[in-house]
Design a protein around this motif. Structure first.
Motif, PDB file in Angstrom:
ATOM      1  N   ILE A 183      10.997  12.023 -21.661  1.00  0.00           N
ATOM      2  CA  ILE A 183      10.340  11.168 -21.869  1.00  0.00           C
ATOM      3  C   ILE A 183       8.941  12.436 -22.777  1.00  0.00           C
ATOM      4  CG2 ILE A 183      11.176   9.037 -21.976  1.00  0.00           C
ATOM      5  CD1 ILE A 183       9.307   8.932 -19.346  1.00  0.00           C
ATOM      6  N   GLY A 184       7.774  12.001 -23.126  1.00  0.00           N
ATOM      7  CA  GLY A 184       6.500  13.059 -23.486  1.00  0.00           C
ATOM      8  C   GLY A 184       5.602  12.346 -22.226  1.00  0.00           C
ATOM      9  N   TYR A 185       4.895  12.981 -21.885  1.00  0.00           N
ATOM     10  CA  TYR A 185       4.045  12.132 -20.338  1.00  0.00           C
ATOM     11  C   TYR A 185       2.807  13.598 -20.855  1.00  0.00           C
ATOM     12  CZ  TYR A 185       5.558  15.983 -17.575  1.00  0.00           C
ATOM     13  OH  TYR A 185       6.178  17.089 -16.722  1.00  0.00           O
ATOM     14  N   THR A 186       1.254  12.568 -20.185  1.00  0.00           N
ATOM     15  CA  THR A 186      -0.257  13.303 -20.192  1.00  0.00           C
ATOM     16  C   THR A 186      -0.226  13.251 -18.808  1.00  0.00           C
ATOM     17  OG1 THR A 186      -0.264  13.246 -22.147  1.00  0.00           O
ATOM     18  CG2 THR A 186      -1.604  14.002 -21.134  1.00  0.00           C
ATOM     19  N   VAL A 187      -1.323  14.261 -18.337  1.00  0.00           N
ATOM     20  CA  VAL A 187      -1.366  13.200 -16.680  1.00  0.00           C
ATOM     21  C   VAL A 187      -3.026  14.140 -16.513  1.00  0.00           C
ATOM     22  CG1 VAL A 187      -1.841  14.542 -14.477  1.00  0.00           C
ATOM     23  CG2 VAL A 187       0.458  14.854 -15.784  1.00  0.00           C
ATOM     24  N   TYR A 188      -3.768  13.301 -16.397  1.00  0.00           N
ATOM     25  CA  TYR A 188      -5.331  13.414 -16.087  1.00  0.00           C
ATOM     26  C   TYR A 188      -5.256  13.271 -14.511  1.00  0.00           C
ATOM     27  CZ  TYR A 188      -4.975  12.518 -20.591  1.00  0.00           C
ATOM     28  OH  TYR A 188      -4.434  12.700 -22.369  1.00  0.00           O
ATOM     29  N   ASP A 189      -6.270  14.374 -14.295  1.00  0.00           N
ATOM     30  CA  ASP A 189      -6.312  14.214 -12.471  1.00  0.00           C
ATOM     31  C   ASP A 189      -7.981  14.174 -12.141  1.00  0.00           C
ATOM     32  OD1 ASP A 189      -6.212  14.756 -10.194  1.00  0.00           O
ATOM     33  OD2 ASP A 189      -4.839  17.330 -10.529  1.00  0.00           O
ATOM     34  N   GLY A 190      -8.414  12.894 -12.170  1.00  0.00           N
ATOM     35  CA  GLY A 190      -9.509  12.910 -11.911  1.00  0.00           C
ATOM     36  C   GLY A 190      -9.694  12.824 -10.417  1.00  0.00           C
ATOM     37  N   ALA A 191     -10.797  12.520  -9.829  1.00  0.00           N
ATOM     38  CA  ALA A 191     -11.541  12.538  -8.334  1.00  0.00           C
ATOM     39  C   ALA A 191     -11.375  10.928  -8.028  1.00  0.00           C
ATOM     40  CB  ALA A 191     -12.411  13.125  -8.190  1.00  0.00           C
ATOM     41  N   GLN A 192     -11.233  10.396  -9.258  1.00  0.00           N
ATOM     42  CA  GLN A 192     -11.217   8.336  -8.765  1.00  0.00           C
ATOM     43  C   GLN A 192     -10.008   8.309  -8.925  1.00  0.00           C
ATOM     44  OE1 GLN A 192     -14.504   6.429  -7.797  1.00  0.00           O
ATOM     45  NE2 GLN A 192     -15.022   8.691  -7.093  1.00  0.00           N
ATOM     46  N   VAL A 193      -9.845   8.398 -10.254  1.00  0.00           N
ATOM     47  CA  VAL A 193      -8.593   8.233 -10.448  1.00  0.00           C
ATOM     48  C   VAL A 193      -7.149   8.877 -11.188  1.00  0.00           C
ATOM     49  CG1 VAL A 193      -9.653   7.162 -12.882  1.00  0.00           C
ATOM     50  CG2 VAL A 193      -7.123   6.834 -12.533  1.00  0.00           C
ATOM     51  N   PRO A 215     -19.952   8.391  -9.045  1.00  0.00           N
ATOM     52  CA  PRO A 215     -19.264   9.281  -9.313  1.00  0.00           C
ATOM     53  C   PRO A 215     -18.625   7.713 -10.499  1.00  0.00           C
ATOM     54  CG  PRO A 215     -19.108   8.754  -7.026  1.00  0.00           C
ATOM     55  CD  PRO A 215     -20.066   7.897  -7.421  1.00  0.00           C
ATOM     56  N   SER A 216     -17.988   9.000 -11.615  1.00  0.00           N
ATOM     57  CA  SER A 216     -17.139   8.040 -12.954  1.00  0.00           C
ATOM     58  C   SER A 216     -16.843   9.032 -14.232  1.00  0.00           C
ATOM     59  CB  SER A 216     -18.183   7.568 -13.952  1.00  0.00           C
ATOM     60  OG  SER A 216     -19.578   8.056 -14.228  1.00  0.00           O
ATOM     61  N   GLU A 217     -15.893   8.428 -14.086  1.00  0.00           N
ATOM     62  CA  GLU A 217     -15.132   9.348 -14.980  1.00  0.00           C
ATOM     63  C   GLU A 217     -14.074   8.936 -16.444  1.00  0.00           C
ATOM     64  OE1 GLU A 217     -12.789  11.918 -11.087  1.00  0.00           O
ATOM     65  OE2 GLU A 217     -12.062  10.090 -12.694  1.00  0.00           O
ATOM     66  N   LEU A 218     -14.354   9.562 -17.065  1.00  0.00           N
ATOM     67  CA  LEU A 218     -14.021   9.031 -18.329  1.00  0.00           C
ATOM     68  C   LEU A 218     -12.374   9.709 -18.695  1.00  0.00           C
ATOM     69  CD1 LEU A 218     -15.507   8.453 -21.342  1.00  0.00           C
ATOM     70  CD2 LEU A 218     -15.700  10.330 -21.995  1.00  0.00           C
ATOM     71  N   VAL A 219     -11.236   8.162 -18.759  1.00  0.00           N
ATOM     72  CA  VAL A 219     -10.455   8.445 -19.938  1.00  0.00           C
ATOM     73  C   VAL A 219      -9.755   8.017 -20.506  1.00  0.00           C
ATOM     74  CG1 VAL A 219      -8.036   8.040 -18.248  1.00  0.00           C
ATOM     75  CG2 VAL A 219     -10.043   8.128 -16.544  1.00  0.00           C
ATOM     76  N   PRO A 220      -8.722   8.589 -21.211  1.00  0.00           N
ATOM     77  CA  PRO A 220      -8.302   8.585 -23.294  1.00  0.00           C
ATOM     78  C   PRO A 220      -7.774   7.288 -22.242  1.00  0.00           C
ATOM     79  CG  PRO A 220      -7.683  10.886 -22.249  1.00  0.00           C
ATOM     80  CD  PRO A 220      -8.046   9.864 -21.046  1.00  0.00           C
ATOM     81  N   VAL A 221      -8.191   5.883 -23.583  1.00  0.00           N
ATOM     82  CA  VAL A 221      -7.440   4.882 -23.463  1.00  0.00           C
ATOM     83  C   VAL A 221      -5.065   5.331 -24.354  1.00  0.00           C
ATOM     84  CG1 VAL A 221      -7.373   2.879 -25.324  1.00  0.00           C
ATOM     85  CG2 VAL A 221      -8.527   3.750 -24.465  1.00  0.00           C
ATOM     86  N   PRO A 222      -4.679   4.860 -24.114  1.00  0.00           N
ATOM     87  CA  PRO A 222      -3.577   5.100 -23.958  1.00  0.00           C
ATOM     88  C   PRO A 222      -3.192   5.335 -25.703  1.00  0.00           C
ATOM     89  CG  PRO A 222      -2.965   4.445 -22.139  1.00  0.00           C
ATOM     90  CD  PRO A 222      -4.339   4.420 -22.379  1.00  0.00           C
ATOM     91  N   TRP A 223      -1.991   6.259 -26.469  1.00  0.00           N
ATOM     92  CA  TRP A 223      -2.080   6.427 -27.495  1.00  0.00           C
ATOM     93  C   TRP A 223      -2.182   5.300 -28.164  1.00  0.00           C
ATOM     94  CZ3 TRP A 223       1.600   6.622 -30.854  1.00  0.00           C
ATOM     95  CH2 TRP A 223       2.788   6.452 -30.771  1.00  0.00           C
ATOM     96  N   GLN A 224      -0.476   4.449 -27.540  1.00  0.00           N
ATOM     97  CA  GLN A 224      -0.175   3.167 -28.068  1.00  0.00           C
ATOM     98  C   GLN A 224      -0.849   2.226 -27.477  1.00  0.00           C
ATOM     99  OE1 GLN A 224       3.843   3.601 -26.571  1.00  0.00           O
ATOM    100  NE2 GLN A 224       5.310   3.269 -27.640  1.00  0.00           N
ATOM    101  N   VAL A 225      -1.478   2.441 -27.091  1.00  0.00           N
ATOM    102  CA  VAL A 225      -2.584   0.761 -27.206  1.00  0.00           C
ATOM    103  C   VAL A 225      -3.759   1.397 -28.693  1.00  0.00           C
ATOM    104  CG1 VAL A 225      -4.290   0.024 -26.199  1.00  0.00           C
ATOM    105  CG2 VAL A 225      -3.066   0.728 -24.434  1.00  0.00           C
TER     106      VAL A 225
END
Lengths: 282, 187
Positions: free
Chosen positions: A74-84, B119-129
């Motif tokens: 499957i395709g995937y992308t990882v986002y690695d932040g401090a909070q989430v 502290p805050s972070e910006l995360v992309p909304v999953p493309w399928q959404v």
């Protein structure tokens, strides 16, 4: 190596880099190989005139043949932040998922998105999420009793009689309104859901939950309509969350599960204003 | 109490076994949607009135977003420059939650009531959404921050002019299939 590690201060997730699938979870001092996949049951199109041969519908889950497990790359992308930290998985054109870890939160969040379920092959489909571990559960698993205590379930058995289980899958499905779990002498694996679903453990160490269904026949139990919601002409898209907790079997693990349940269902209501009208809480 | 009674009444209807299990007819499901939406929208007036009592605002906007489940909020989309998020915790003890607010891809600073940076972070909304039909496509990210709420808490979101203050996500690994977007179809 072929491993991708995503971790915070409490949980370590290992993925197979080449396939994008979850491989191992470490939390609460316990490590376990846990594979998670989506799977599709084909809805039975039976003869509603025969009691044991009805179609799968709004009232009954009755699959036709074996389940198809979506275990390919499957395709995937990882986002690695401090909070989430998030792993966005793209399973196919109508199934995707975000596996998420929040810093300081001791559970793994699986936010699934399923739909619109295609029916161009004229088959109804029922989509499950399936977690496969190495726990030796000996056919025993537990489901909640409408959010209260846990009830012991045993594969192909009933508490007070010997059943004739003619439906090997749906005959072992139970309502899961809050959590489903299994354990062996060392470890316990629990899934907490955000809505009432059907669930089961059809093999040792394995748990599954029904996420979304689209069926083309009525099952003749009352509604007189197929479970084929065609809003916008394409069928419904459903989005929800399943939370996973892995723990030691002996350390009163259900306390952590009950506390997590309270947090999951917190009735937070967000309100937004323009900051030109900044307010002070009295 | 008229609006609250309406919401209570609708919640009573939603206890019917067909509403619980989803075995109602499709037309009835749509009617349930209509009843519940109307009741919730009307009950927001009560929540606004209560929030005005609990804050120093006499004419507070206090918009709610009923589409947050698909990462959509018209208010934050249109007035993302200066937003106050008011969180109400009905529990008898303080509670902590991660808040997700749909926003445009800009740089933000989140502060609490005392002006301290959160502290805050910006995360992309999953493309399928994002590909969901009828979903506006200009808020493609969610701002995530941790909120600790005793009873009521305000968090302030401001757009930053410079790229420095934002802790941007690092994309550590990416493996994508060809992303054939589902083309929108007219009903």
């Amino acid at each position: 190596t072929d491993e991708l590690v995503v971790q915070n201060s409490q949980i370590k997730l290992t993925f197979v880099k080449s396939t994008g699938h979850l491989k191992t979870i470490e939390m609460n001092g316990v490590s376990e190989n846990i594979e998670q996949n989506f799977a599709i049951y084909k809805g039975a199109m039976g003869n509603n005139g025969i009691a044991q041969n009805r179609s799968s519908g709004a009232y009954i889950f009755r699959p036709d043949g074996e389940v198809t497990v979506l275990s390919d790359k499957i395709g995937y992308t990882v986002y690695d932040g401090a909070q989430v930290k998030e792993v966005h998985q793209h399973v196919n054109e109508w199934i995707s998922q975000v596996i998420r870890l929040y810093e300081g939160v001791n559970r793994v969040e699986f936010e699934w998105l399923v739909g619109p379920i295609p029916i161009d092959d004229d088959n109804g489909k029922e989509i499950v999420t399936r977690f496969k571990s190495g726990l030796v559960s000996n056919g025993v698993f537990f489901t909640d009793s409408n959010g209260r205590e846990m009830i012991k379930r045993e594969l192909n058995k009933r508490e007070y009689f010997t059943p004739n289980v003619t439906e090997s899958v749906s005959g072992n499905y139970y309502p899961v309104t809050a959590r489903i779990a299994l354990e062996d002498s060392q470890k316990r694996l629990a899934l907490l859901n955000d809505r009432a679903q059907g669930g089961s453990s059809l093999a040792d160490g394995q748990l599954e939950l029904m996420l979304h269904r689209r069926l083309l026949r009525d099952d003749a139990f009352g509604v007189s309509e197929a479970l084929n919601e065609t809003q916008f002409g394409t069928g419904l898209i459903a989005r929800g969350k399943v939370f996973l907790i892995l723990n030691e079997a002996e350390s009163k693990p259900t306390v952590a599960e009950r506390l997590a349940q309270q947090e999951i269902h917190l009735p937070f209501w967000k309100f937004f204003s323009s900051s030109n009208t900044a307010s002070v809480v009295k | 109490t008229e609006d609250l009674d309406e919401l209570r009444q609708v919640m009573g209807i939603m206890q019917h076994h067909d509403a619980i299990t989803g075995t109602e007819k499709q037309a009835v499901a749509r009617d349930y949607d209509r009843l519940l939406t109307d009741a919730m929208v009307d009950a927001q007036d009560n929540a606004r009135a209560a929030l005005r009592v609990l804050t120093n605002l006499s004419t507070g906007q206090f918009d709610s977003c009923l589409e947050l489940n698909i990462s959509v909020c018209a208010f934050t989309r249109e007035s993302a420059n200066n937003v106050v998020v008011t969180l109400f915790n009905p529990l008898a003890h303080p509670s902590t939650q991660f808040v997700r607010v749909p926003v445009k891809q800009q740089q933000y600073l989140v502060t609490d009531e005392r002006g301290r940076a959160v502290p805050s972070e910006l995360v992309p909304v999953p493309w399928q959404v994002l590909s969901i039909q009828h979903r506006p496509n200009d808020t493609q990210h969610e701002l995530v921050f941790k909120a600790t709420v005793d009873k009521l808490a305000n968090y302030y979101i401001r757009v930053l002019p410079s790229p420095k203050a934002l802790q941007r996500f690092e994309r550590v690994h990416s493996l994508r299939h060809d992303r054939n977007r589902i083309e929108p179809k007219d009903e």
